[in-house]
Design an enzyme around this catalytic site. Sequence first.
Site, mmCIF file in Angstrom:
data_model
loop_
_atom_site.group_PDB
_atom_site.id
_atom_site.type_symbol
_atom_site.label_atom_id
_atom_site.label_comp_id
_atom_site.label_asym_id
_atom_site.label_seq_id
_atom_site.Cartn_x
_atom_site.Cartn_y
_atom_site.Cartn_z
ATOM 1 N N LYS A 79 0.831 -1.215 0.000
ATOM 2 C CA LYS A 79 0.000 0.000 0.000
ATOM 3 C C LYS A 79 0.865 1.265 0.000
ATOM 4 O O LYS A 79 0.688 2.146 -0.827
ATOM 5 C CB LYS A 79 -0.926 0.020 1.241
ATOM 6 C CG LYS A 79 -1.838 -1.192 1.327
ATOM 7 C CD LYS A 79 -2.740 -1.149 2.548
ATOM 8 C CE LYS A 79 -2.037 -1.300 3.879
ATOM 9 N NZ LYS A 79 -1.398 -2.614 4.096
ATOM 10 N N ARG A 117 -10.457 -0.185 8.574
ATOM 11 C CA ARG A 117 -10.085 -1.574 8.781
ATOM 12 C C ARG A 117 -11.221 -2.339 9.466
ATOM 13 O O ARG A 117 -11.020 -3.474 9.881
ATOM 14 C CB ARG A 117 -8.816 -1.659 9.614
ATOM 15 C CG ARG A 117 -7.544 -1.596 8.740
ATOM 16 C CD ARG A 117 -6.311 -1.585 9.615
ATOM 17 N NE ARG A 117 -5.169 -2.176 8.982
ATOM 18 C CZ ARG A 117 -4.038 -1.525 8.695
ATOM 19 N NH1 ARG A 117 -3.922 -0.246 8.969
ATOM 20 N NH2 ARG A 117 -3.032 -2.151 8.160
ATOM 21 N N ARG A 172 11.519 -5.287 5.066
ATOM 22 C CA ARG A 172 11.147 -3.871 4.906
ATOM 23 C C ARG A 172 12.033 -2.964 5.756
ATOM 24 O O ARG A 172 12.310 -3.251 6.918
ATOM 25 C CB ARG A 172 9.686 -3.655 5.303
ATOM 26 C CG ARG A 172 9.326 -2.174 5.411
ATOM 27 C CD ARG A 172 7.857 -1.881 5.368
ATOM 28 N NE ARG A 172 7.062 -2.668 6.270
ATOM 29 C CZ ARG A 172 5.725 -2.710 6.233
ATOM 30 N NH1 ARG A 172 5.070 -2.011 5.331
ATOM 31 N NH2 ARG A 172 5.067 -3.451 7.092
ATOM 32 N N ARG A 217 10.514 -1.116 11.473
ATOM 33 C CA ARG A 217 9.367 -0.918 12.365
ATOM 34 C C ARG A 217 9.369 -1.937 13.491
ATOM 35 O O ARG A 217 9.747 -3.083 13.278
ATOM 36 C CB ARG A 217 8.073 -1.070 11.558
ATOM 37 C CG ARG A 217 7.708 0.173 10.808
ATOM 38 C CD ARG A 217 6.570 -0.046 9.856
ATOM 39 N NE ARG A 217 5.457 -0.820 10.403
ATOM 40 C CZ ARG A 217 4.303 -0.993 9.762
ATOM 41 N NH1 ARG A 217 4.121 -0.447 8.579
ATOM 42 N NH2 ARG A 217 3.331 -1.710 10.300
ATOM 43 N N ARG A 219 -0.816 -9.766 12.844
ATOM 44 C CA ARG A 219 -1.459 -8.714 12.035
ATOM 45 C C ARG A 219 -2.276 -9.324 10.906
ATOM 46 O O ARG A 219 -3.336 -8.794 10.536
ATOM 47 C CB ARG A 219 -0.388 -7.752 11.494
ATOM 48 C CG ARG A 219 0.135 -6.823 12.596
ATOM 49 C CD ARG A 219 1.539 -6.312 12.318
ATOM 50 N NE ARG A 219 1.648 -5.512 11.129
ATOM 51 C CZ ARG A 219 2.798 -5.285 10.482
ATOM 52 N NH1 ARG A 219 3.928 -5.810 10.928
ATOM 53 N NH2 ARG A 219 2.822 -4.544 9.410
HETATM 54 P P1 ADP Z 1 2.154 -1.821 3.236
HETATM 55 O O1 ADP Z 1 2.103 -0.311 3.191
HETATM 56 O O2 ADP Z 1 0.984 -2.460 2.549
HETATM 57 O O3 ADP Z 1 2.356 -2.358 4.622
HETATM 58 P P2 ADP Z 1 4.756 -1.481 1.892
HETATM 59 O O4 ADP Z 1 4.430 -0.633 0.713
HETATM 60 O O5 ADP Z 1 5.438 -0.850 3.039
HETATM 61 O O6 ADP Z 1 3.424 -2.285 2.379
HETATM 62 O O7 ADP Z 1 5.600 -2.717 1.337
HETATM 63 C C1 ADP Z 1 6.083 -3.730 2.219
HETATM 64 C C2 ADP Z 1 7.477 -4.171 1.754
HETATM 65 O O8 ADP Z 1 7.376 -4.839 0.507
HETATM 66 C C3 ADP Z 1 8.452 -3.007 1.548
HETATM 67 O O9 ADP Z 1 9.734 -3.420 1.955
HETATM 68 C C4 ADP Z 1 8.401 -2.758 0.017
HETATM 69 O O10 ADP Z 1 9.635 -2.247 -0.482
HETATM 70 C C5 ADP Z 1 8.118 -4.157 -0.516
HETATM 71 N N1 ADP Z 1 7.262 -4.141 -1.697
HETATM 72 C C6 ADP Z 1 6.159 -3.366 -1.911
HETATM 73 N N2 ADP Z 1 5.595 -3.653 -3.107
HETATM 74 C C7 ADP Z 1 6.355 -4.635 -3.651
HETATM 75 C C8 ADP Z 1 6.271 -5.364 -4.892
HETATM 76 N N3 ADP Z 1 5.301 -5.160 -5.755
HETATM 77 N N4 ADP Z 1 7.216 -6.326 -5.108
HETATM 78 C C9 ADP Z 1 8.200 -6.555 -4.186
HETATM 79 N N5 ADP Z 1 8.332 -5.906 -3.020
HETATM 80 C C10 ADP Z 1 7.416 -4.946 -2.752
HETATM 81 P P1 AMP Z 2 0.146 -0.337 9.167
HETATM 82 O O1 AMP Z 2 1.171 0.748 9.202
HETATM 83 O O2 AMP Z 2 -1.003 -0.007 8.241
HETATM 84 O O3 AMP Z 2 0.747 -1.689 8.891
HETATM 85 O O4 AMP Z 2 -0.490 -0.400 10.626
HETATM 86 C C1 AMP Z 2 0.319 -0.722 11.752
HETATM 87 C C2 AMP Z 2 -0.578 -0.975 12.966
HETATM 88 O O5 AMP Z 2 -1.293 0.218 13.304
HETATM 89 C C3 AMP Z 2 -1.662 -2.049 12.767
HETATM 90 O O6 AMP Z 2 -1.174 -3.357 13.002
HETATM 91 C C4 AMP Z 2 -2.709 -1.604 13.818
HETATM 92 O O7 AMP Z 2 -2.302 -2.011 15.125
HETATM 93 C C5 AMP Z 2 -2.615 -0.093 13.749
HETATM 94 N N1 AMP Z 2 -3.566 0.473 12.758
HETATM 95 C C6 AMP Z 2 -3.286 0.973 11.530
HETATM 96 N N2 AMP Z 2 -4.400 1.390 10.909
HETATM 97 C C7 AMP Z 2 -5.420 1.156 11.776
HETATM 98 C C8 AMP Z 2 -6.830 1.343 11.719
HETATM 99 N N3 AMP Z 2 -7.443 1.857 10.647
HETATM 100 N N4 AMP Z 2 -7.554 0.971 12.796
HETATM 101 C C9 AMP Z 2 -6.966 0.444 13.891
HETATM 102 N N5 AMP Z 2 -5.664 0.214 14.007
HETATM 103 C C10 AMP Z 2 -4.885 0.561 12.961
#
Ligand code: ADP
Ligand code: AMP
Length: 216
Positions: A10, A86, A121, A150, A161
């Site tokens: 995302k 969510r 990541r 993170r 998660r």
């Molecule tokens: P989210 O916001 O859904 O938690 P991220 O955008 O932070 O996910 O992506 C999670 C990890 O996967 C990051 O390390 C990112 O660089 C990697 N990543 C994201 N999209 C792709 C893709 N299409 N192919 C390979 N790795 C990806």
């Molecule tokens: P994310 O950065 O989207 O992976 O979110 C990290 C953590 O933040 C999640 O595992 C939840 O604990 C919390 N979180 C993020 N978005 C929400 C939401 N919309 N509602 C409740 N908790 C959230």
Amino acid sequence: MISGAPASGKGTQCELITKKYDLVHVAAGDLLRAEVASGTENGKRAKEFMEKGQLVPNEIVVMMVKDRLSQQDSEEKGWLLDGYPRSQSQATALKSFGFDPDIFILLEVPEEILVERVVGRRLDPVTGKIYHLKYSPPETEEIAARLTQRFDDTEEKVKLRLVTHNSNVEDVLSMYGDITVKLDGSQPKLEVFSQIDSILSELLEKKVAALGPVAA
Ligand code: ADP
Ligand code: AMP
């Protein structure tokens, strides 16, 4: 709105989308991490839930997102909401405040890929850019040296998660059935983006057409 399991890509797609479409990226997780970092009461409470991979209670999250969407830049440029709603109650709350999305994108990625993505990541605290040690490695040694991870990006925590995500995803989808687009998020990031880009360009064209001819 953009949705999907943890590490479905995302944030990565949001970086590409905002660059091209100049929308304001509002990520619920980023707002919560900022609150945790500032050590507020809400931040301390939120961290307890984030540590367990559970949803942070609505009384913390809902107003946080509403306030960000109500800021001038979001109203003027338009917003790209990531990681919210969510749950059905979060979606209902947003609707009651008058925030209606044009489109709901769901990135679908198999779980074994998600775990690998989470563990690799890394984030650049200076630019906010998202990296992956294998799939999007840092461009320079200097960036590599300052990357952070993170606190919830461990194999153990991502499994929690994922349980939370899987138990809520259908409820959220049921709220946006008519505007939902499901995409295969396991493809390389630029391929995923090219599909999102076509969808958004088409949407934008329709919106412009709906405004009718601009008076001379
Ligand atoms: P989210 O916001 O859904 O938690 P991220 O955008 O932070 O996910 O992506 C999670 C990890 O996967 C990051 O390390 C990112 O660089 C990697 N990543 C994201 N999209 C792709 C893709 N299409 N192919 C390979 N790795 C990806
Ligand atoms: P994310 O950065 O989207 O992976 O979110 C990290 C953590 O933040 C999640 O595992 C939840 O604990 C919390 N979180 C993020 N978005 C929400 C939401 N919309 N509602 C409740 N908790 C959230």
